[in-house]
Scaffold this active site. Structure first.
Site, PDB file in Angstrom:
ATOM      1  N   GLU A 169      -7.746  -2.546  -1.694  1.00 36.89           N
ATOM      2  CA  GLU A 169      -6.613  -1.613  -1.735  1.00 36.89           C
ATOM      3  C   GLU A 169      -5.282  -2.333  -1.976  1.00 36.89           C
ATOM      4  O   GLU A 169      -4.274  -2.047  -1.309  1.00 36.89           O
ATOM      5  CB  GLU A 169      -6.552  -0.802  -0.434  1.00 36.89           C
ATOM      6  CG  GLU A 169      -7.715   0.168  -0.291  1.00 36.89           C
ATOM      7  CD  GLU A 169      -7.591   1.103   0.906  1.00 36.89           C
ATOM      8  OE1 GLU A 169      -6.623   0.964   1.685  1.00 36.89           O
ATOM      9  OE2 GLU A 169      -8.461   1.976   1.070  1.00 36.89           O
ATOM     10  N   GLU A 224     -15.459   3.109  -0.491  1.00 37.38           N
ATOM     11  CA  GLU A 224     -15.029   3.752   0.756  1.00 37.38           C
ATOM     12  C   GLU A 224     -14.977   5.251   0.509  1.00 37.38           C
ATOM     13  O   GLU A 224     -14.256   5.716  -0.374  1.00 37.38           O
ATOM     14  CB  GLU A 224     -13.648   3.261   1.214  1.00 37.38           C
ATOM     15  CG  GLU A 224     -13.637   1.831   1.730  1.00 37.38           C
ATOM     16  CD  GLU A 224     -12.304   1.447   2.360  1.00 37.38           C
ATOM     17  OE1 GLU A 224     -11.636   2.345   2.941  1.00 37.38           O
ATOM     18  OE2 GLU A 224     -11.933   0.267   2.268  1.00 37.38           O
TER      19      GLU A 224
END
Length: 501
Positions: free
Chosen positions: A175, A294
């Protein structure tokens, strides 16, 4: 408006083969996922290495095929060297990502021991590209995968692991588009670092498969432009771009929450379009696939029950999932399967305690959340070739997504046995949904082997420490296969698995 939902299955019209790694999960040093989750020395069920055997048994039942580690936000401030070697000499560190204290009593060797004991799964490691870079990634790769005769590989041998780990899947950071991420970078800066790291890692081990960071969510202001810029730097060096998505019910808008998979499918298709656009612009014949590493239902807007004051393994993100959550969860699984030609890896975040299908109590039992069951059924029976499903269904109106079909469905054909499994969700909160499926070119199917349904009169029913089996799948009645037509009734607000043999 039809009163019955319908679709046609024909083996001549398929999406693609399911990569087994679609049924992956995720272990991060966050809350109680590791400590008092899968690892608790002194627990009555702990083995000699401190792993909880009751949790291992549930993980095997869940059918996890890949496990991502050690993060997540945690990895962007993590020194992997802290988690190897004699435990008594490992340092205690502050973890700024989750404002906790990390004891490092569980590290790479313990994780690999866990992976081996789960059986039927493979590790997926993330390297720190937040506070570290190319050098540290290469040293970790050498420690993990090189047979011996070098400094880092000999360290692994000295630490008790003579054979290399042989890790194939690697995430190039986590991320990195997110301002919350330690070492956050812009797309150009990250793309150059990811490309340099990927190129160097392939020099050490040409067989690695690499995941570049995509956007943390579709709502990120840099979404699309981020993927495009990163892939311009990394296209010929990586195999996957990552996707992350979480969903929750907000402001009492349950109808929109039930339609969350509409966003998931849009997200996937937009990322595919961006990848293919970059490939076309670069005149490359290579195809970039997706690692949806995710995904889950996560009530991130709820206040935490524990303050982040540098505790060891605090109770963070311990959502207790309802039947409604499980139905949405199942629809997200269906969305992944419906794009199995490009979504080759996916990781349910996370595995134990932290927004997880498995819960534990320190010193006490382990149990299954409602979301455990759709995942376990899909992992067991969702292997094979995904058939195209285009539904003709009654619809309902949502504030967020407009008009949405009540039916969300996919089907997977097992080419070895000839069996076909239909996974279906009825989003209606009030009414059962009749279903008819026409089977073409599937004359070998003669009977309904099973129709399992997860539903409850109370849409907020949950499994808890006090009632660990409050919600479980049950057998549906009246489902039939006659004259090449499957007929079933999907209860209101339900997850369904129908196996035809």
């Amino acid at each position: 408006m039809p009163s019955t939902a319908r679709f046609v299955l024909d083996p001549a019209f398929a999406v693609g083969d399911v990569d087994p790694r679609l049924f992956g999960s995720f272990v991060e040093h966050l809350g109680r996922c590791v400590y008092t989750g899968l690892y608790e020395p002194g627990h009555p069920a702990a083995d000699a290495e401190g792993l909880r055997t009751d949790v291992l048994e549930l993980v095997r039942e869940l059918g996890v095929t890949a496990i991502r580690y050690p993060g997540g936000n945690f990895v962007s401030g993590y020194d992997w060297e802290d988690g190897v070697g004699p435990k008594e000499s490992r340092p205690r560190r502050l973890d700024p990502a989750w404002r906790s204290t990390e004891t490092n009593q569980f590290g790479l060797s313990e994780f690999m021991d866990f992976v081996r004991k789960v059986e039927g799964t493979e590790p997926m490691l993330a390297v720190n590209l937040g506070t570290r870079g190319v050098k540290e990634a290469l040293e970790l790769l050498e420690y993990a995968n090189h047979p011996g005769g070098t400094d880092r590989s000999d360290q692994r041998v000295a630490h008790g692991d003579k054979e290399p780990y042989g890790v194939r899947l690697w995430c190039l950071g986590n991320e990195m588009d997110g301002p919350w991420q330690i070492g956050h970078k812009d797309a150009d800066e990250y793309g150059k670092l990811a490309a340099a790291t990927a190129w160097a890692m392939r020099l050490v081990d040409p067989d690695v498969q690499l995941v570049a960071c995509g956007s943390s969510a579709q709502f990120m202001p840099t979404f699309g432009a981020w993927e495009s810029t990163v892939l311009e730097h990394t296209y010929d060096l990586v195999d996957f771009v990552s996707m992350h998505a979480y969903y929750e019910e907000k402001d009492g808008d349950r109808d929109s929450f039930l339609a969350s998979a509409v966003d998931t499918e849009s997200f996937i298709e937009n990322v595919i379009a961006t990848c293919d656009h970059v490939g076309a612009r670069l005149k490359s014949k290579k195809r970039i696939d997706i690692s949806f590493d995710e995904w889950n239902v996560w009530y991130s807007s709820r206040p935490e029950t524990e303050r982040r004051n540098w505790q060891e393994a605090p109770r963070l993100l311990e959502d207790v999932y309802s039947v409604t959550d499980a139905v949405v969860f199942g629809s997200l699984l269906i969305a992944l399967l419906r794009h199995a030609d490009r979504v080759r890896v996916a990781c349910l975040a996370q595995l134990v305690n932290v927004i997880a299908p498995i819960m534990t109590e320190p010193g006490g039992p382990a149990w299954r959340q409602t979301t455990f069951f759709p995942f376990a059924q899909a992992s067991q029976y969702g292997r094979g070739r995904v058939l195209q499903v285009h539904v003709d269904s009654p619809t309902y109106e949502t504030a967020k997504f407009g008009e949405v079909p009540l039916l969300q469905a996919t089907a997977v054909a097992d080419e070895e046995t000839g069996a076909v499994t239909v996974f279906a969700v009825n989003r209606s909160r009030t009414d059962a949904l009749p279903l008819e499926v026409s089977l073409r070119g599937l004359e070998g199917l003669t009977r309904v082997a099973e129709h399992s349904v997860l539903t409850d009169a109370d849409p907020d029913a949950r499994n808890t420490l006090d009632e660990p089996e409050r919600v479980t799948p049950t057998a549906a009645e009246g489902t039939s296969l006659d004259g090449g037509v499957l007929r079933a009734t999907l209860p209101a607000l339900s997850w369904n698995m129908i196996r035809l043999s």
